[in-house]
Design an enzyme around this catalytic site. Structure first.
Site, PDB file in Angstrom:
ATOM      1  N   ASP A 121      -8.943   6.343  -0.613  1.00 30.55           N
ATOM      2  CA  ASP A 121      -7.853   7.059  -1.289  1.00 30.55           C
ATOM      3  C   ASP A 121      -8.447   7.849  -2.458  1.00 30.55           C
ATOM      4  O   ASP A 121      -9.670   7.980  -2.584  1.00 30.55           O
ATOM      5  CB  ASP A 121      -6.774   6.069  -1.770  1.00 30.55           C
ATOM      6  CG  ASP A 121      -7.284   5.150  -2.864  1.00 30.55           C
ATOM      7  OD1 ASP A 121      -8.514   5.130  -3.121  1.00 30.55           O
ATOM      8  OD2 ASP A 121      -6.468   4.458  -3.492  1.00 30.55           O
ATOM      9  N   TYR A 157      -5.790   6.189   5.138  1.00 31.84           N
ATOM     10  CA  TYR A 157      -5.962   5.208   4.062  1.00 31.84           C
ATOM     11  C   TYR A 157      -5.148   3.936   4.343  1.00 31.84           C
ATOM     12  O   TYR A 157      -5.665   2.817   4.265  1.00 31.84           O
ATOM     13  CB  TYR A 157      -5.564   5.813   2.701  1.00 31.84           C
ATOM     14  CG  TYR A 157      -5.472   4.753   1.646  1.00 31.84           C
ATOM     15  CD1 TYR A 157      -6.633   4.171   1.125  1.00 31.84           C
ATOM     16  CD2 TYR A 157      -4.240   4.278   1.213  1.00 31.84           C
ATOM     17  CE1 TYR A 157      -6.561   3.157   0.189  1.00 31.84           C
ATOM     18  CE2 TYR A 157      -4.164   3.267   0.274  1.00 31.84           C
ATOM     19  CZ  TYR A 157      -5.318   2.708  -0.233  1.00 31.84           C
ATOM     20  OH  TYR A 157      -5.242   1.692  -1.142  1.00 31.84           O
ATOM     21  N   GLU A 196       0.832  -1.213   0.000  1.00 40.99           N
ATOM     22  CA  GLU A 196       0.000   0.000   0.000  1.00 40.99           C
ATOM     23  C   GLU A 196       0.862   1.257   0.000  1.00 40.99           C
ATOM     24  O   GLU A 196       0.524   2.244  -0.643  1.00 40.99           O
ATOM     25  CB  GLU A 196      -0.955   0.005   1.199  1.00 40.99           C
ATOM     26  CG  GLU A 196      -2.111  -0.975   1.080  1.00 40.99           C
ATOM     27  CD  GLU A 196      -2.994  -0.713  -0.140  1.00 40.99           C
ATOM     28  OE1 GLU A 196      -3.001   0.417  -0.665  1.00 40.99           O
ATOM     29  OE2 GLU A 196      -3.663  -1.655  -0.593  1.00 40.99           O
ATOM     30  N   LEU A 201      11.359   4.331  -6.973  1.00 42.38           N
ATOM     31  CA  LEU A 201       9.969   4.557  -6.540  1.00 42.38           C
ATOM     32  C   LEU A 201       9.719   6.018  -6.176  1.00 42.38           C
ATOM     33  O   LEU A 201       8.575   6.482  -6.171  1.00 42.38           O
ATOM     34  CB  LEU A 201       9.631   3.679  -5.330  1.00 42.38           C
ATOM     35  CG  LEU A 201       9.356   2.207  -5.628  1.00 42.38           C
ATOM     36  CD1 LEU A 201       9.320   1.401  -4.334  1.00 42.38           C
ATOM     37  CD2 LEU A 201       8.039   2.031  -6.370  1.00 42.38           C
ATOM     38  N   GLY A 202      10.803   6.748  -5.838  1.00 42.13           N
ATOM     39  CA  GLY A 202      10.650   8.161  -5.485  1.00 42.13           C
ATOM     40  C   GLY A 202      10.028   8.348  -4.104  1.00 42.13           C
ATOM     41  O   GLY A 202       9.709   7.380  -3.403  1.00 42.13           O
ATOM     42  N   CYS A 250     -18.833  -1.429 -15.898  1.00 42.54           N
ATOM     43  CA  CYS A 250     -18.885  -1.097 -14.467  1.00 42.54           C
ATOM     44  C   CYS A 250     -20.073  -1.779 -13.767  1.00 42.54           C
ATOM     45  O   CYS A 250     -21.215  -1.673 -14.228  1.00 42.54           O
ATOM     46  CB  CYS A 250     -19.006   0.414 -14.313  1.00 42.54           C
ATOM     47  SG  CYS A 250     -19.083   0.930 -12.598  1.00 42.54           S
ATOM     48  N   CYS A 286     -17.440   2.755 -18.425  1.00 39.59           N
ATOM     49  CA  CYS A 286     -18.735   2.616 -17.741  1.00 39.59           C
ATOM     50  C   CYS A 286     -19.493   1.363 -18.201  1.00 39.59           C
ATOM     51  O   CYS A 286     -20.250   0.781 -17.420  1.00 39.59           O
ATOM     52  CB  CYS A 286     -19.574   3.869 -17.967  1.00 39.59           C
ATOM     53  SG  CYS A 286     -18.805   5.355 -17.320  1.00 39.59           S
TER      54      CYS A 286
END
Ligand code: SF4
Length: 360
Positions: free
Chosen positions: A144, A126, A43, A86-87, A209, A206
């Site tokens: 998030d 989160y 995460e 990854l920064g 979805c 959509c």
């Protein structure tokens, strides 16, 4: 603000999402080999990077640091190297700081309580919600940017999705939708929908979805207006000149200060401003090095969250072993030693030039 989310049956939404998730979820290493440590590491890595890009970093990280105790004992240099690419390196430092607390205060076991998790360095609502719900099945929200976007589209909310009040309302709504005993899957279903169907860039799909019949934005053609675009702040631009200095057996690196941007990482020597070829040669001469060859490299830019670097660069071959008057800050790295030094991706585009030029 409660009225901004006008929903029909919560159970219909939950059932549709869960059925879709079970059918369509991607196979990801942190999902397939489930534990709180994997959930936590993945995460944090996923906060700024797509899942497909995170996979190799995650695999390497848990191979070298398989549990909280290993993370806690990891030397900083190695941790930075594992995070390289990854920064946002403060995330890695926070992971290690949190691991130290988990080892000292919780006997090495990641706490399951949302409130306890929130007290650990680098863990916000989160991440705490993700760990508590996915790893321990605790009924808490994990909201998030993906979930905020979905909530805004479902409800037709055209305000700022980053507003604290909208987050609060969305967390409450997620709790209304969430069925008992399925907190982890339900939160992951929302995340997965945001990552693969109701995407942030480009048109949402959509037609695929599971909640399209409940969605205000989808039903009324508002997906390009929701979430509302926020005015982008101009980033300050800093011009830099970067030096790839080769001495015939290695290339020069410097260590950045322990605080501030890219703290403690390694970088190619550089200075602010764009130097001419003559100024670049003088820069190297001022370091008591004798330049033998100079070549201008392509310009590059690197965008940080809050500023942008525009870089001009030179590759300069110098006479081997010169006295450096830059103290211990600059040193030469030789083939085989690169693995010891984490160089941020801002300089990544120039690292390929650390090989000697053929005609030198
Ligand atoms: Fe997103 Fe479209 Fe689904 Fe609405 S219908 S939640 S806009 S993908």
């Amino acid at each position: 603000m409660q009225e901004i989310l006008i929903m029909s049956e919560n159970t219909e939404i939950a059932e549709a999402l869960l059925a879709w998730y079970r059918e369509n979820k991607r196979s990801l290493p942190w999902r397939d080999r489930h534990n709180a440590y994997y959930t936590w590491i993945s995460e944090v890595m996923l906060q700024q990077t797509r899942a497909s890009a995170v996979i190799p970093y995650f695999e390497r990280f848990i191979h070298d640091l398989p549990d909280v105790a290993a993370l806690c004992a990891c030397p900083d240099e190695k941790l930075m190297k594992l995070w390289q690419g990854l920064g946002y390196y403060s995330r890695a430092r926070n992971l290690k700081a949190a691991a130290a607390v988990i080892v000292s205060d919780y006997d090495g076991s990641i706490p399951s309580s949302f409130e306890t998790l929130l007290k650990l360095p680098g863990i916000g609502r989160y991440t705490a919600g993700s760990i508590a719900s996915i790893a321990y099945g605790i009924r808490v929200p994990a909201v998030d940017g993906n979930v905020l976007r979905i909530a805004a589209r479902l409800s037709g909310y055209q305000g700022d999705i980053k507003a604290p009040q909208f987050r609060k309302v969305t967390e409450a709504k997620v709790m209304e939708w969430m069925p008992d005993g399925q907190a982890g899957d339900f939160n992951q279903a929302l995340m997965e929908l945001g990552a693969t169907v109701c995407v942030p860039n480009g048109r949402p799909d959509c037609g695929s979805c599971p909640v399209r019949e409940k969605c205000e934005a989808g039903l009324h053609g508002l997906t390009d207006r929701i979430p509302a675009k926020q005015e982008k702040k101009e980033r300050p631009v800093i011009h830099k000149t970067v030096f790839v200095i080769l001495d015939g057996s290695g290339h020069a690196l410097c260590r950045r200060p322990d605080t501030g941007l890219l703290a403690g990482l390694y970088e190619l020597p550089n200075t602010e401003g764009w130097l001419s070829r003559e100024q670049a040669l003088q820069y190297v001469a001022d370091l008591d090095m004798e330049p033998l060859y100079i070549e201008q490299l392509p310009e590059r830019k690197h965008i940080f969250t809050h500023l942008e670097w525009k870089m001009k660069a030179y590759r300069i071959l110098v006479k081997e072993k010169q006295g450096l008057n830059s103290g211990e800050k600059m040193f030469f790295v030789h083939p085989g030693e690169e693995e010891n030094y984490a160089v941020p991706s801002a300089f990544g585009g120039y690292m390929k030039y650390t090989e000697l030029p053929e005609k030198a």
